[in-house]
Structure formats: C-alpha cells, structure tokens
Design a protein around this motif. Structure first.
Motif, PDB file in Angstrom:
ATOM      1  N   SER A 404      -0.394   1.032   7.621  1.00 28.81           N
ATOM      2  CA  SER A 404       0.339   1.459   6.481  1.00 28.81           C
ATOM      3  C   SER A 404       1.879   1.308   7.098  1.00 28.81           C
ATOM      4  O   SER A 404       2.523   0.360   6.418  1.00 28.81           O
ATOM      5  N   LEU A 405       2.080   1.625   8.265  1.00 33.44           N
ATOM      6  CA  LEU A 405       3.622   1.640   8.802  1.00 33.44           C
ATOM      7  C   LEU A 405       3.644  -0.065   9.152  1.00 33.44           C
ATOM      8  O   LEU A 405       4.719  -0.430   8.921  1.00 33.44           O
ATOM      9  N   THR A 406       2.816  -0.692   9.738  1.00 32.63           N
ATOM     10  CA  THR A 406       2.860  -1.798  10.214  1.00 32.63           C
ATOM     11  C   THR A 406       3.106  -2.855   9.003  1.00 32.63           C
ATOM     12  O   THR A 406       3.729  -3.939   9.231  1.00 32.63           O
ATOM     13  N   ALA A 407       2.364  -2.637   7.770  1.00 32.44           N
ATOM     14  CA  ALA A 407       2.685  -3.461   6.588  1.00 32.44           C
ATOM     15  C   ALA A 407       4.180  -3.561   6.112  1.00 32.44           C
ATOM     16  O   ALA A 407       4.669  -4.552   5.920  1.00 32.44           O
ATOM     17  N   HIS A 408       4.911  -2.438   6.330  1.00 32.28           N
ATOM     18  CA  HIS A 408       6.328  -2.402   6.032  1.00 32.28           C
ATOM     19  C   HIS A 408       6.851  -3.037   7.136  1.00 32.28           C
ATOM     20  O   HIS A 408       7.936  -4.096   6.788  1.00 32.28           O
ATOM     21  N   ARG A 409       7.009  -2.698   8.208  1.00 33.05           N
ATOM     22  CA  ARG A 409       7.621  -3.236   9.431  1.00 33.05           C
ATOM     23  C   ARG A 409       7.434  -4.980   9.465  1.00 33.05           C
ATOM     24  O   ARG A 409       8.344  -5.399   9.882  1.00 33.05           O
ATOM     25  N   TYR A 410       6.376  -5.346   9.392  1.00 35.44           N
ATOM     26  CA  TYR A 410       6.138  -6.847   9.199  1.00 35.44           C
ATOM     27  C   TYR A 410       6.912  -7.624   8.116  1.00 35.44           C
ATOM     28  O   TYR A 410       7.591  -8.490   8.389  1.00 35.44           O
ATOM     29  N   VAL A 411       6.538  -7.035   7.057  1.00 37.21           N
ATOM     30  CA  VAL A 411       6.999  -7.754   5.876  1.00 37.21           C
ATOM     31  C   VAL A 411       8.590  -7.738   5.907  1.00 37.21           C
ATOM     32  O   VAL A 411       9.456  -8.826   5.596  1.00 37.21           O
ATOM     33  N   CYS A 412       9.526  -6.514   6.301  1.00 35.39           N
ATOM     34  CA  CYS A 412      10.777  -6.295   6.316  1.00 35.39           C
ATOM     35  C   CYS A 412      11.192  -6.865   7.646  1.00 35.39           C
ATOM     36  O   CYS A 412      12.518  -7.314   7.691  1.00 35.39           O
ATOM     37  N   ASP A 413      10.445  -7.238   8.452  1.00 33.07           N
ATOM     38  CA  ASP A 413      10.681  -7.972   9.853  1.00 33.07           C
ATOM     39  C   ASP A 413      11.611  -6.799  10.517  1.00 33.07           C
ATOM     40  O   ASP A 413      12.609  -7.468  11.072  1.00 33.07           O
ATOM     41  N   ALA A 414      11.263  -5.618  10.703  1.00 31.94           N
ATOM     42  CA  ALA A 414      12.069  -4.653  11.240  1.00 31.94           C
ATOM     43  C   ALA A 414      11.421  -3.618  11.722  1.00 31.94           C
ATOM     44  O   ALA A 414      10.443  -2.916  11.098  1.00 31.94           O
ATOM     45  N   THR A 416      12.445  -0.139  12.322  1.00 35.68           N
ATOM     46  CA  THR A 416      12.816   0.801  11.438  1.00 35.68           C
ATOM     47  C   THR A 416      12.540   0.870   9.943  1.00 35.68           C
ATOM     48  O   THR A 416      12.905  -0.124   9.402  1.00 35.68           O
ATOM     49  N   ILE A 417      11.856   1.813   9.452  1.00 33.99           N
ATOM     50  CA  ILE A 417      11.636   1.752   8.128  1.00 33.99           C
ATOM     51  C   ILE A 417      12.693   2.440   7.440  1.00 33.99           C
ATOM     52  O   ILE A 417      12.771   3.637   7.263  1.00 33.99           O
ATOM     53  N   LEU A 418      13.500   1.730   6.394  1.00 32.82           N
ATOM     54  CA  LEU A 418      14.602   2.229   5.777  1.00 32.82           C
ATOM     55  C   LEU A 418      14.150   2.579   4.286  1.00 32.82           C
ATOM     56  O   LEU A 418      13.284   1.625   3.812  1.00 32.82           O
ATOM     57  N   LEU A 419      14.512   3.788   3.927  1.00 30.31           N
ATOM     58  CA  LEU A 419      13.947   4.183   2.681  1.00 30.31           C
ATOM     59  C   LEU A 419      14.579   3.504   1.358  1.00 30.31           C
ATOM     60  O   LEU A 419      13.777   3.030   0.441  1.00 30.31           O
ATOM     61  N   GLU A 420      15.663   2.990   1.707  1.00 31.16           N
ATOM     62  CA  GLU A 420      16.441   2.132   0.486  1.00 31.16           C
ATOM     63  C   GLU A 420      15.646   0.769   0.316  1.00 31.16           C
ATOM     64  O   GLU A 420      16.116   0.078  -0.499  1.00 31.16           O
ATOM     65  N   LYS A 421      14.922   0.283   1.341  1.00 31.21           N
ATOM     66  CA  LYS A 421      14.262  -0.788   1.238  1.00 31.21           C
ATOM     67  C   LYS A 421      12.664  -0.494   1.244  1.00 31.21           C
ATOM     68  O   LYS A 421      11.900  -1.273   1.428  1.00 31.21           O
ATOM     69  N   SER A 422      12.360   0.449   0.603  1.00 33.04           N
ATOM     70  CA  SER A 422      10.878   0.740   0.489  1.00 33.04           C
ATOM     71  C   SER A 422      10.794   1.511  -1.174  1.00 33.04           C
ATOM     72  O   SER A 422      11.541   2.125  -1.764  1.00 33.04           O
ATOM     73  N   LYS A 423       9.599   1.181  -1.332  1.00 39.04           N
ATOM     74  CA  LYS A 423       8.894   1.720  -2.916  1.00 39.04           C
ATOM     75  C   LYS A 423       7.540   2.089  -2.937  1.00 39.04           C
ATOM     76  O   LYS A 423       6.872   1.664  -1.764  1.00 39.04           O
ATOM     77  N   LEU A 424       6.946   2.658  -3.569  1.00 45.14           N
ATOM     78  CA  LEU A 424       5.694   3.219  -3.480  1.00 45.14           C
ATOM     79  C   LEU A 424       5.146   2.847  -4.944  1.00 45.14           C
ATOM     80  O   LEU A 424       5.512   2.862  -5.903  1.00 45.14           O
ATOM     81  N   LEU A 425       3.914   2.221  -4.961  1.00 42.83           N
ATOM     82  CA  LEU A 425       3.048   1.876  -6.094  1.00 42.83           C
ATOM     83  C   LEU A 425       2.052   2.889  -6.322  1.00 42.83           C
ATOM     84  O   LEU A 425       1.363   2.702  -7.511  1.00 42.83           O
ATOM     85  N   VAL A 469       1.164   2.608   1.092  1.00 51.29           N
ATOM     86  CA  VAL A 469       2.093   1.959   1.869  1.00 51.29           C
ATOM     87  C   VAL A 469       3.650   1.902   1.295  1.00 51.29           C
ATOM     88  O   VAL A 469       3.700   1.966   0.189  1.00 51.29           O
ATOM     89  N   LEU A 470       4.589   2.192   2.201  1.00 51.89           N
ATOM     90  CA  LEU A 470       5.953   2.183   1.888  1.00 51.89           C
ATOM     91  C   LEU A 470       6.493   0.753   1.740  1.00 51.89           C
ATOM     92  O   LEU A 470       6.588   0.020   2.652  1.00 51.89           O
ATOM     93  N   ILE A 471       6.332   0.255   0.469  1.00 56.20           N
ATOM     94  CA  ILE A 471       6.293  -1.316   0.300  1.00 56.20           C
ATOM     95  C   ILE A 471       7.825  -1.834   0.506  1.00 56.20           C
ATOM     96  O   ILE A 471       8.838  -1.292   0.215  1.00 56.20           O
ATOM     97  N   CYS A 472       7.828  -2.882   1.440  1.00 58.58           N
ATOM     98  CA  CYS A 472       9.220  -3.392   1.580  1.00 58.58           C
ATOM     99  C   CYS A 472       9.576  -4.087   0.609  1.00 58.58           C
ATOM    100  O   CYS A 472       8.922  -5.110  -0.012  1.00 58.58           O
ATOM    101  N   THR A 473      10.890  -3.719  -0.110  1.00 55.11           N
ATOM    102  CA  THR A 473      11.314  -4.338  -1.307  1.00 55.11           C
ATOM    103  C   THR A 473      12.196  -5.721  -0.895  1.00 55.11           C
ATOM    104  O   THR A 473      12.730  -6.255  -1.840  1.00 55.11           O
ATOM    105  N   GLU A 474      12.504  -5.736   0.269  1.00 58.59           N
ATOM    106  CA  GLU A 474      13.374  -7.008   0.672  1.00 58.59           C
ATOM    107  C   GLU A 474      12.378  -7.859   1.473  1.00 58.59           C
ATOM    108  O   GLU A 474      12.728  -7.839   2.823  1.00 58.59           O
TER     109      GLU A 474
END
Length: 496
Positions: A404-414, A416-425, A469-474
């Motif tokens: 789950s964490l890797t999904a966000h990190r890879y798509v955001c290319d970062a 650090t997991i920033l909450l302002e770039k995250s959302k839940l479905l 998944v904390l979905i990357c919004t950017e």
C-alpha cells in the motif's frame, strides 16, 4: 498493529453491531475542509507496520532471480500524442494494432474505462512514426522498462540480492544499479534494445468527449528480442550457482499477438514456453516461484500459460484487470478485455477465491509438486493478499501494508507520503463476499488499517489481508507501478 479476526471457515457476520460502529467511525473520522481525518492515523499505522518488519541482512539476505527481458520506455502524454479528432467511430478493442484507426479506437476504449492495456503494433512504420512524433514533444522522457528490470530495482532497493535476465545494451544497463547481476547476452554481443511507448494520462483527462475515470497508461511495442525470451538460456546457466530463494517469471505478455513462425511441425512460441516450464521445474523445492500477470488478449497464449506456467507456481501478482482476465479464462475459457477499474472489495475477493480454487485444481491435473499458496491483487483503492497458513509465505499483514505504501510512493515519485497529496477511495467497511447478502463485513479502523482474517479454501486454512491505499492525487508515474507494488508485497514474505 492490524485488525485480525480469526474465523471458523467463513467471515464473521457482524450485523447491526458493525452498522452502529460504522456510524461512530464515520462521525469521528469524517471529511472536513482540511481533508479526510482518516488519512493521518492510517499513514502512521501503515508506516509503523512497515518499520517493524525488515528484510534480512548478511547470511539472512534473501536472493531473487527475475526473467525475462528489458527495454527502453519512452514516456509521453497520451492526449498530446494522439489527436481525438482523427477518431472515426466508436471506441473498440483490437488485439493488435495494424493502423492508426485501430490505434485510436483501441486507446479510446481503454481510456474511457481507465484501464491499463498493452498492445503489439504489427505496423513497424506506424510505430516508428509514433516514436518520432513523441520525441518532438517537450515532456517525453526515457527510462528503463520491462517487468523484470523494474521489479529487480525494487527488490534491490529493499535490500535483496538480485539476478536479472535480459539482453541489454550498455546504455540500458546504465539504468540498473551496479550491484544487480545482469545475464542474457553473449560477451561483447551488440544488442539493439526494444522500445516501448508509454502513453500516460491523468484522472479526469479529456480525449474528445471521453473522460478518464482514473490515471493510467496505454503501452505500445514493436519488440524483436523480448517476445523470443532471448535471455532464457543464459539465465538457465546462472540459476544453479545463484540459488535464489525466489524466482520471478514475468514479461511473457511480450509474446501476445507476436507473429511467431508456426508450421505443421513447429510452434516457436509453444517451444519457448516449454523451456520456461522446464526452467521452473528445474528449481529446488525451497525456491519459491512467482508469476507476474500482465495484459493478455491472445487466447492461444493464455491457454499455453494455463498448462505450462500456472500449475507450477507458488504465487501470482496482478491488478484488477488481470484478475478478471485470469478468472474468466479459468472459469469460462475466454478473455476479458476491460474490467471495472475500481472493483468492490467483495468482487475482487470472490474472484481471488475462485482463481485460487481453479489453479489448485490445475495443480492436481498436472501432478505438480507445487501448489498455489499466494495471490496478491493490487488496485487503485486497496491491496489484497491471500496466503495459505503454515506455507512459506510470512508476515502477510506487513506485506500488504508495504504494498500500500509503495503504491503511493511510486506514483507520487516521492519517498515521503504527504497527506495533502493523498486520498482514500475505500469506505469505512467492506463486504467480504457478494454471496451472502452483505451480512459479512469488515470495518477498516484508521488506527488499525490492515484487516486480516482466516477462511478455509480447498481444504487449507488461508489468511486474507486487505489494506487501503493512500492514493496519490498528483500522479507522476503510472507505468511500472504494478511491478513495484508486486515486488514490495513479496519482499517481506520470505524469511531465510
């Protein structure tokens, strides 16, 4: 640090008690002007679960061997490369791309579904023209591609020792960390790298009147090396000495709709896949085998995989499109071209259970010494991993969290997991199956975000874990996300 419910055969029926709990959670963890209140506790607990579980070091460092192939990926904005005004008629599926009309209709078909796809372009001039056009766009960029190299880089990042099979030029090898051992080409052999075009688009992107429901990618290729699995023989020479704990079989989708030579006495594709089967069977029992699914539409190829690969692997990884495809192949004998890009958890779990049961039957039909003991499905909204209890797969909850964490990190290319770039479905709760009137539900607690429970399938106790998944919004990257997520899900599940 995760929700765990031990159940006797079937998921627990929580009834009105859960309904009351859901209301309380919804009242406490609610969306406000600053975002979703669930994000912070979920992120922290996922990070804790990841940090508490590490890859072994020294004599305990696990080893992975990955095949087959590699390529240059040329990334380009899909809606800048393709002109929607040239689309004549309705979007429709095409198994291979022979002209610009088929390209536009095929792209539009998957674009409107937000579904990932990969297609062979049999028209070399069309493909070369597309590459030339893409290179003129200011935001086009090059990177290394292929399932095996991308997964290899992730395993290396996470601390594994890695052997990678793929014929590569010196330029392509420069994208690979020097610690990864690469085999496949003869010494001093000049290699012409295959090129894949990655047509990316973001959520809500427009293509004429069509709108993408999610960020994704449409891949085109005109490969010469990868469909032939040209690194297979050299890989076989190095495997016995490397003694991997895990062998990953990937890249077989490059054979999809490729014009192999076929006569009354020879079928080159079948012969190459027979060698893949031989390579799997030659591994010692302690080497686990993982098969990475991909986008397949060639039914003949899928039927080969059904008899030559699936009965002999311990683990499978796939996205929601690929899950529906392999499920339909095994159950109905047909191909699914596009599925729901954001399926209900209950639907995916039912398909996972049925797929597990049908491949277990294939294990028996083919007298395989191996049995399928693991399935990992990654979707935009959640990760789901099924493992057989008391099998070689460990730490399923932690693996689900890491995926789950890797999904966000890879798509955001970062990192650090920033909450302002995250959302839940994923909702506050989900049904575990579609078969029992939704009376069986699991609550996702923000402070315990990985939900795990036990069931009985094919006479074995299995553990199923689901994490949001904390979905990357950017989104910065889409191609390669599945490879990184699948590898991340594996890295914690093998302990020496």
């Amino acid at each position: 640090m995760y929700l765990y419910m031990k159940m006797a055969g079937t998921p627990i029926k929580l009834g009105s008690v859960v309904s009351f709990c859901i209301v309380l959670y919804a009242m406490y963890y609610r969306k406000n002007d600053m975002g979703d209140d669930r994000l912070h506790p979920m992120r922290e607990q996922l990070l804790i679960l990841e940090s508490e579980n590490r890859v072994g070091l020294g004599n305990f460092q696990p080893r992975v061997a990955l095949g087959y192939g590699a390529c240059h990926d040329l990334f380009v904005n899909a809606t800048l490369l393709l002109d929607h005004r040239e689309l004549n008629g309705e979007p429709e599926h095409h198994s291979e791309i022979r002209n610009n009309d088929e390209l536009l209709k095929s792209f539009a078909y998957f674009f409107k579904h937000g579904a990932a796809a990969e297609r062979f372009v049999s028209n070399s001039k069309l493909y070369d023209d597309l590459v030339e056009k893409a290179l003129k766009l200011s935001d086009s960029r090059w990177s290394i591609g292929g399932n095996a190299p991308l997964m290899a880089k992730r395993f290396h990042t996470e601390g594994w020792e890695v052997l990678l099979a793929g014929k590569m030029s010196s330029k392509l090898k420069s994208y690979i960390p020097k610690e990864i051992k690469i085999v496949g080409a003869e010494e001093n052999e000049e290699v012409k790298d295959d090129i894949h075009m990655i047509l990316e688009y973001k959520a809500d992107a427009k293509f004429g009147e069509l709108e993408a429901p999610r960020a994704n990618r449409y891949i085109l290729h005109n490969d010469e090396n990868n469909p032939l699995l040209s690194s297979l023989e050299k890989f076989a020479e190095h495997l016995p000495q490397f003694t991997p704990d895990l062998l990953v079989i990937s890249g077989l989708q490059m054979m999809d709709n490729f014009p192999f030579k076929k006569t009354d006495t020879q079928d080159l594709r079948a012969d190459r896949l027979e060698l893949v089967k031989k390579q799997i069977l030659s591994q010692p029992d302690q080497t686990l085998i993982h098969f990475e699914m991909a986008s397949y539409v060639d039914l003949e190829l899928l039927l080969h995989l059904k008899s030559k690969v699936l009965p002999y692997v311990d683990s499978m990884g796939m996205n929601e499109q690929e899950l529906t495809n392999i499920h339909n192949l095994l159950l109905y004998g047909n191909v699914s071209y596009a599925a729901d890009s954001n399926p209900r958890v209950a639907t995916a779990l039912d398909q996972m259970r049925k797929t597990f049961q049908m491949i277990r039957q294939k294990n028996q039909e083919h007298n395989s010494d191996r049995k399928l003991t693991r399935i990992h499905v990654h979707t935009l909204a959640y990760q789901a991993i099924l493992t057989v209890k008391d099998s070689s797969w460990k730490r399923t909850a932690a693996a689900t969290a890491k995926a789950s964490l890797t999904a966000h990190r890879y798509v955001c290319d970062a990192q650090t997991i920033l909450l302002e770039k995250s959302k839940l479905l994923l909702d506050d709760s989900f049904a575990t199956t579609t078969a029992n009137d939704n009376n069986s539900r699991v609550v996702i607690e923000p402070t315990n975000p990985v939900a795990c429970w036990e069931e009985t399938l094919e006479g074995d106790r299995v553990e199923i874990c689901v994490a949001p998944v904390l979905i990357c919004t950017e989104a910065q990257l889409t191609a390669g996300a599945g490879d990184n997520i699948s590898a991340a899900g594996l890295v914690l599940q093998i302990e020496k």
